[in-house]
Design a protein around this motif. Structure first.
Motif, PDB file in Angstrom:
ATOM      1  N   LYS A  20       0.858  -1.189   0.000  1.00  0.00           N
ATOM      2  CA  LYS A  20       0.000   0.000   0.000  1.00  0.00           C
ATOM      3  C   LYS A  20       0.893   1.236   0.000  1.00  0.00           C
ATOM      4  O   LYS A  20       1.967   1.236   0.602  1.00  0.00           O
ATOM      5  N   LEU A  21       0.420   2.303  -0.638  1.00  0.00           N
ATOM      6  CA  LEU A  21       1.192   3.548  -0.662  1.00  0.00           C
ATOM      7  C   LEU A  21       1.482   4.007   0.763  1.00  0.00           C
ATOM      8  O   LEU A  21       0.670   3.785   1.678  1.00  0.00           O
ATOM      9  N   ALA A  43      17.869  14.817   5.581  1.00  0.00           N
ATOM     10  CA  ALA A  43      17.651  14.305   4.223  1.00  0.00           C
ATOM     11  C   ALA A  43      17.791  12.789   4.248  1.00  0.00           C
ATOM     12  O   ALA A  43      18.491  12.233   5.088  1.00  0.00           O
ATOM     13  N   THR A  44      17.116  12.146   3.295  1.00  0.00           N
ATOM     14  CA  THR A  44      17.239  10.690   3.190  1.00  0.00           C
ATOM     15  C   THR A  44      17.130  10.254   1.741  1.00  0.00           C
ATOM     16  O   THR A  44      16.302  10.781   0.992  1.00  0.00           O
ATOM     17  N   GLY A  45      17.954   9.302   1.365  1.00  0.00           N
ATOM     18  CA  GLY A  45      17.815   8.693   0.049  1.00  0.00           C
ATOM     19  C   GLY A  45      16.712   7.650   0.092  1.00  0.00           C
ATOM     20  O   GLY A  45      16.272   7.223   1.167  1.00  0.00           O
ATOM     21  N   VAL A  46      16.240   7.259  -1.084  1.00  0.00           N
ATOM     22  CA  VAL A  46      15.240   6.199  -1.195  1.00  0.00           C
ATOM     23  C   VAL A  46      15.913   5.041  -1.917  1.00  0.00           C
ATOM     24  O   VAL A  46      16.316   5.164  -3.064  1.00  0.00           O
ATOM     25  N   CYS A  47      16.084   3.926  -1.197  1.00  0.00           N
ATOM     26  CA  CYS A  47      16.840   2.778  -1.708  1.00  0.00           C
ATOM     27  C   CYS A  47      15.865   1.700  -2.179  1.00  0.00           C
ATOM     28  O   CYS A  47      14.738   1.601  -1.685  1.00  0.00           O
ATOM     29  N   VAL A 354       7.301  10.795  -1.310  1.00  0.00           N
ATOM     30  CA  VAL A 354       8.062   9.543  -1.225  1.00  0.00           C
ATOM     31  C   VAL A 354       7.531   8.477  -2.186  1.00  0.00           C
ATOM     32  O   VAL A 354       8.309   7.734  -2.791  1.00  0.00           O
ATOM     33  N   ASN A 355       6.202   8.411  -2.366  1.00  0.00           N
ATOM     34  CA  ASN A 355       5.677   7.389  -3.290  1.00  0.00           C
ATOM     35  C   ASN A 355       6.122   7.673  -4.722  1.00  0.00           C
ATOM     36  O   ASN A 355       6.367   6.752  -5.507  1.00  0.00           O
ATOM     37  N   GLU A 356       6.228   8.974  -5.047  1.00  0.00           N
ATOM     38  CA  GLU A 356       6.716   9.372  -6.371  1.00  0.00           C
ATOM     39  C   GLU A 356       8.180   8.931  -6.546  1.00  0.00           C
ATOM     40  O   GLU A 356       8.595   8.495  -7.628  1.00  0.00           O
ATOM     41  N   PHE A 358       9.531   6.311  -5.230  1.00  0.00           N
ATOM     42  CA  PHE A 358       9.499   4.871  -5.543  1.00  0.00           C
ATOM     43  C   PHE A 358       9.197   4.662  -7.032  1.00  0.00           C
ATOM     44  O   PHE A 358       9.826   3.850  -7.695  1.00  0.00           O
ATOM     45  N   ASP A 359       8.220   5.409  -7.539  1.00  0.00           N
ATOM     46  CA  ASP A 359       7.852   5.284  -8.966  1.00  0.00           C
ATOM     47  C   ASP A 359       9.036   5.605  -9.868  1.00  0.00           C
ATOM     48  O   ASP A 359       9.289   4.908 -10.845  1.00  0.00           O
ATOM     49  N   LEU A 360       9.738   6.683  -9.542  1.00  0.00           N
ATOM     50  CA  LEU A 360      10.893   7.092 -10.366  1.00  0.00           C
ATOM     51  C   LEU A 360      11.950   5.991 -10.396  1.00  0.00           C
ATOM     52  O   LEU A 360      12.574   5.734 -11.425  1.00  0.00           O
ATOM     53  N   MET A 361      12.129   5.318  -9.263  1.00  0.00           N
ATOM     54  CA  MET A 361      13.147   4.261  -9.179  1.00  0.00           C
ATOM     55  C   MET A 361      12.705   3.031  -9.981  1.00  0.00           C
ATOM     56  O   MET A 361      13.467   2.486 -10.782  1.00  0.00           O
ATOM     57  N   ILE A 362      11.468   2.640  -9.795  1.00  0.00           N
ATOM     58  CA  ILE A 362      10.979   1.406 -10.404  1.00  0.00           C
ATOM     59  C   ILE A 362      10.825   1.539 -11.920  1.00  0.00           C
ATOM     60  O   ILE A 362      10.973   0.583 -12.668  1.00  0.00           O
TER      61      ILE A 362
END
Ligand code: NAD
Ligand code: ZN
Ligand code: ZN
Length: 373
Positions: A20-21, A43-47, A354-356, A358-362
């Motif tokens: 879930k988002l 700040a935090t990266g999204v891994c 943050v959900n965006e 995830f989208d950019l990564m995937i």
């Protein structure tokens, strides 16, 4: 500080349940207990591992939780017994602890520590200092950097230079250190060798950077996303191969390209089939293949003969770095321009998006998104 000893109410991205988002909520962050430190995350990266836990992984890490393990921040207050940190210190939380005293910390064979957060998975709730809407919110990996404030154990925190830019060096809390160290510390890439790196996200590109730093003469970057080619070359790759361009298995392509296989390969895609390809792309007599991609719900396999004849299959956790002592040095290496960090950051977004991220990564559009609080 005015907040010392008090509960802090702040924003965090909460994962209420798998698949879930994330939703932005006001959470309560309790004061740090003995040997704990409360910090303001800057700040935090999204891994990919954050995404994996939410959408693909096992449930053992626990929900509801606050994800995020690639952050940097400033100490707000310290709990009783904390001597190494004081309010105002710039710090990076660590998902691999280094207590400095246990059997594993005292060995130079490993960067594991008996006090790693995940060693004690049964007590996830009692270890958490987060609540939201009357529920305990689990702190993923003990870091939970998708929050404006978090509490970490002092064995899982390291102090870095006062002049380090936190919105850049946060990436040294996971992805860059992991890939770079996997090549240098785990594969132990040798000068003049031929390497292959599978999967060119931040972890894979950092592995390419590590192969280059170790003196590899040929670095073959492999990804099913053709757009990763130019970035890989910027990080030191000499060749780019897209498995989709070939009918035959990619290990055969690499065998032919290198007249018998690469010396070292690193799997940074997080796919058990790619792990096997990476192993089978190495030279049969002495190839070393390192699994970096994170998978905990599937098995990996190969024919025993592919190891019997001389290949070595290894794994690498946080690039083999002993975390507390190594991360400040990696920060200095970045500030002395010995390793790249800025080049990994393709997007900067607020926590709310943050959900965006995830989208950019995937969809393969980003290398790393940094979320600023
Ligand atoms: P990412 O999503 O940014 O990058 C993954 C890359 O792999 C993408 O470029 C994608 O196109 C590529 N890929 C996917 N399938 C492929 C295939 N079949 N062949 C070749 N390339 C393929 O991810 P990331 O943040 O760089 O993380 C990479 C992996 O490392 C993840 O599995 C993550 O969980 C893991 N990880 C492990 C550790 C550790 O300590 N071992 C630490 C951090 C991340
Ligand atoms: Zn990570
Ligand atoms: Zn230890």
């Amino acid at each position: 500080m005015a907040t010392t000893g008090k509960v802090i109410k702040c924003k965090a991205a909460v994962a209420w349940e798998p698949k879930k988002l994330l939703t932005i909520e006001e959470i309560e962050v309790a004061p740090p207990q003995a040997h704990e430190v409360r910090l303001k995350v800057v700040a935090t990266g999204v891994c990919h591992s954050d995404y994996y836990i939410l959408y693909e992984g096992g449930k053992e890490h626990g929900f509801p939780c606050v994800l995020g393990h690639e952050g940097a921040g400033i100490v707000e207050s310290t709990g009783p017994g904390v001597t190494r940190f004081k309010p105002g210190d710039k710090v990076i939380p660590l998902f691999v602890s280094q207590c400095g005293e246990c059997q594993l910390c005292l060995s130079d064979k490993t960067n594991q520590c008996v006090k790693n957060w995940t060693v004690d998975e049964k007590n996830m709730e009692s270890k958490s200092r987060f609540t939201c809407k009357g529920k305990v919110i689990i702190q993923f990996m003990g870091t939970s950097t998708f929050s404006e404030y978090t509490v970490v154990r002092e064995v899982a925190l390291t102090k870095i230079s006062d002049s380090a830019p936190l919105d850049k060096v946060c990436l040294l809390g996971c992805g860059i250190s992991t890939g770079y160290g996997a090549a240098i510390n785990t594969a132990k890439v040798q000068p003049g060798s031929t390497c292959a790196v599978f999967g060119l996200g931040a972890v894979g590109l950092a592995a390419v950077m590590g192969c280059q730093a170790a003196g590899a003469s040929r670095i073959i970057a492999v990804d099913i996303n053709k757009d990763k080619s130019s970035k890989a070359k910027e990080f030191g790759a000499t060749d780019f191969v897209n498995p989709k361009d070939y009918k035959k298995p990619i290990q055969e392509v690499l065998m032919e390209m290198t007249d018998g296989g690469v010396d070292f390969s690193l799997e940074c895609a997080g796919n058990v089939d790619v792990m096997r390809c990476a192993l089978e792309s190495t030279r049969r007599a002495w190839g070393v293949s390192v699994i970096v991609g994170w998978v905990d719900v599937k098995d990996v396999s190969t024919k025993p003969v592919d190891l019997i004849c001389g290949r070595t299959w290894k794994g690498s956790y946080f690039g083999g770095w002993k975390s507390v002592q190594s991360v400040p040095k990696l920060v200095s290496d970045y500030m002395d321009k010995k390793i790249k960090v800025d080049e990994f950051i393709t997007h900067t977004l607020p926590l709310e998006k943050v959900n965006e991220a995830f989208d950019l990564m995937i969809t393969g559009k980003s290398i790393r998104t940094v979320l600023k609080m």
